[in-house]
Design an enzyme around this catalytic site. Structure first.
Site, PDB file in Angstrom:
ATOM      1  CE1 TYR A   1      -9.291   8.613  -4.074  1.00 37.32           C
ATOM      2  CE2 TYR A   1     -11.045   8.701  -5.694  1.00 37.32           C
ATOM      3  CZ  TYR A   1     -10.045   8.002  -5.050  1.00 37.32           C
ATOM      4  OH  TYR A   1      -9.819   6.698  -5.373  1.00 37.32           O
TER       5      TYR A   1
ATOM      6  CE  LYS B   1      -7.897  -1.036  -6.105  1.00 37.69           C
ATOM      7  NZ  LYS B   1      -9.028  -0.107  -6.025  1.00 37.69           N
TER       8      LYS B   1
ATOM      9  CB  THR C   1      -8.544   0.696  -9.723  1.00 41.87           C
ATOM     10  OG1 THR C   1      -9.022   1.195  -8.473  1.00 41.87           O
ATOM     11  CG2 THR C   1      -7.646   1.698 -10.397  1.00 41.87           C
ATOM     12  CG  ASP C   2     -12.894  -0.290  -6.395  1.00 37.94           C
ATOM     13  OD1 ASP C   2     -11.665  -0.124  -6.234  1.00 37.94           O
ATOM     14  OD2 ASP C   2     -13.746   0.194  -5.632  1.00 37.94           O
TER      15      ASP C   2
ATOM     16  CD  GLU D   1      -8.791 -29.283  -0.550  1.00 39.25           C
ATOM     17  OE1 GLU D   1      -9.710 -29.810   0.114  1.00 39.25           O
ATOM     18  OE2 GLU D   1      -7.664 -29.041  -0.083  1.00 39.25           O
TER      19      GLU D   1
ATOM     20  CB  THR E   1      -9.718   6.865  -8.863  1.00 44.11           C
ATOM     21  OG1 THR E   1     -10.489   6.298  -7.822  1.00 44.11           O
ATOM     22  CG2 THR E   1      -8.654   7.751  -8.278  1.00 44.11           C
TER      23      THR E   1
ATOM     24  CB  SER F   1     -15.367   0.610 -11.540  1.00 47.44           C
ATOM     25  OG  SER F   1     -14.468   0.208 -10.546  1.00 47.44           O
TER      26      SER F   1
HETATM   27  N1  ASP Z   1     -13.769   3.079  -6.295  1.00 46.79           N
HETATM   28  C1  ASP Z   1     -13.040   3.590  -7.416  1.00 46.79           C
HETATM   29  C2  ASP Z   1     -13.597   2.953  -8.675  1.00 46.79           C
HETATM   30  O1  ASP Z   1     -13.386   1.792  -8.894  1.00 46.79           O
HETATM   31  C3  ASP Z   1     -11.609   3.302  -7.233  1.00 46.79           C
HETATM   32  C4  ASP Z   1     -10.692   3.641  -8.364  1.00 46.79           C
HETATM   33  O2  ASP Z   1     -11.071   3.964  -9.459  1.00 46.79           O
HETATM   34  O3  ASP Z   1      -9.478   3.575  -8.125  1.00 46.79           O
HETATM   35  O4  ASP Z   1     -14.229   3.616  -9.435  1.00 46.79           O
END
Ligand code: ASP
Length: 362
Positions: free
Chosen positions: A59, A198, A125-126, A319, A45, A92
């Site tokens: 987006y 995340k 971020t993923d 457990e 992103t 990602s």
């Molecule tokens: N789906 C995107 C990625 O991980 C989300 C992001 O970058 O925030 O590339």
């Protein structure tokens, strides 16, 4: 004091202040030549673009090239000599083990260059938490390696990518960031790539480490509060320069009414380990115990992790009797990080006791 005298004093004071400011700028330039930082771009992103500035969630990720990302933050030039390199242009969630290998080998090669002081990686971020942990385990350098990402594309109002990139370069350029392990810088925070995750999927404060951040970046200056106690980078027994492929490891999610279909399928596929992302303290339903035991008998490692988000801490033999079954307790690592560590561990050992040691140490 008469008005004329006061004016004269203020004038002298102003001249003195200018002189001090000027001389401190000169000293800064002479004592601290700018660090050389390479920014490796992989997409996400932070390189995303939406149709309108109101689109913060709708987006396309991985659109904008690294040259443009760097151009958009001219302030970087005051922090470091920055060079950009486009390694991939992907979202990602599409990252594969092969991509991890390609990226890590490039990072390793750059880290050995005497003209590189720090490395920044722009990432989605993923899965940034997986890539950061992988590099933390396998790159042998004390030079700062920093992953940055953003929750909003650069086209959105209040986009967070520019500041995150700037902060990431600040950290990578700073000698104070050396030997702290691979870091993720987002939303003013400097996190350890080992345990950041995340936790929120829609706002800029998306990332949390259960053990807190290592520090913060405020107005172009890093402030440090903690050290990572686990083995990393130069203290690691793993080295990307000696890893050829990553063994296949998959995750099975635990929930009420789950059956053994996914476990059987992964064993049949040829997985070398299964991470059981259990409920609570890595709990396994009674009906799945024999399914996992059978997988273990066939040589597949079984790692009990927890999908409890914040603080899924799995205690060995609590457990389930891990000693008896030859299973591994995933410690505090979430399932996706347990997957990365297991895969890396399997490049060196297939002994479950040794894999357990690795989980305690890393
Ligand atoms: N789906 C995107 C990625 O991980 C989300 C992001 O970058 O925030 O590339």
């Amino acid at each position: 004091m008469r008005l004329a005298q006061l004016r004269f004093s203020l004038h002298v004071f102003g001249l003195l202040a200018m002189l001090i400011a000027f001389s401190s700028t000169v000293t800064f330039a002479a004592d601290r030549p700018l660090s050389n930082v390479v920014v490796l771009a992989t997409g996400g992103t932070i390189a995303g673009a939406g149709a309108s500035s109101a689109n913060s969630a709708t987006y396309q990720a991985a659109k904008v090239p690294i040259s443009k990302l760097l151009e958009d933050v001219p302030q970087l030039g005051q922090v470091a000599n920055v060079k950009g390199e486009q390694v991939f242009q992907v979202a990602s969630e599409s990252f594969t083990n092969d991509d991890l290998m390609v990226l890590a080998k490039r990072v390793s090669a750059l880290s050995k260059q005497s003209d590189v002081d720090g490395i920044v990686i722009t990432h989605g971020t993923d899965t940034v938490e997986e890539t950061a942990y992988f590099l933390n385990l396998t790159i042998h350098t004390k030079k700062p390696i920093v992953l940055v990402a953003s929750m909003r594309p650069g086209t959105a109002m209040s986009a967070d990518g520019m500041l995150n990139l700037y902060d990431g370069v600040v950290v990578a350029a700073s000698s104070s960031a050396r030997d702290r392990g691979v870091m993720v810088v987002l939303n003013d925070n400097i996190y350890s790539g080992r345990d950041v995750s995340k936790m929120i999927n829609i706002s800029p404060n998306a990332f949390v480490s259960p053990w807190g951040s290592l520090g913060m970046v405020v107005e172009g200056k890093p402030y440090w509060f903690r050290l990572l106690d686990k083995r990393h980078t130069t203290h690691s027994e793993f080295d990307i320069d000696h890893i050829k492929t990553l063994p296949e490891v998959d995750i099975v999610y635990g929930y009420g009414n789950v059956d053994g279909t996914a476990i059987d399928a992964f064993v049949q596929k040829g997985d070398k380990a299964i991470i059981y992302a259990g409920t609570g303290n890595g709990a396994v339903p009674a009906r799945l115990v024999p399914v996992l035991q059978k997988a273990r008998e066939q040589g597949v490692q079984v790692v009990r992790s927890s999908h409890v988000n914040l603080g899924g801490f799995v205690v060995r033999n609590a457990e389930q009797p891990d000693d008896k079954y030859n299973w591994v307790a995933g410690h505090d690592l979430n399932p996706q990080k347990a997957k990365i560590l297991t895969s890396v561990a399997l490049t060196k050992t297939t002994n479950s006791r040794d894999i357990q040691r690795i989980f305690w140490e890393y």
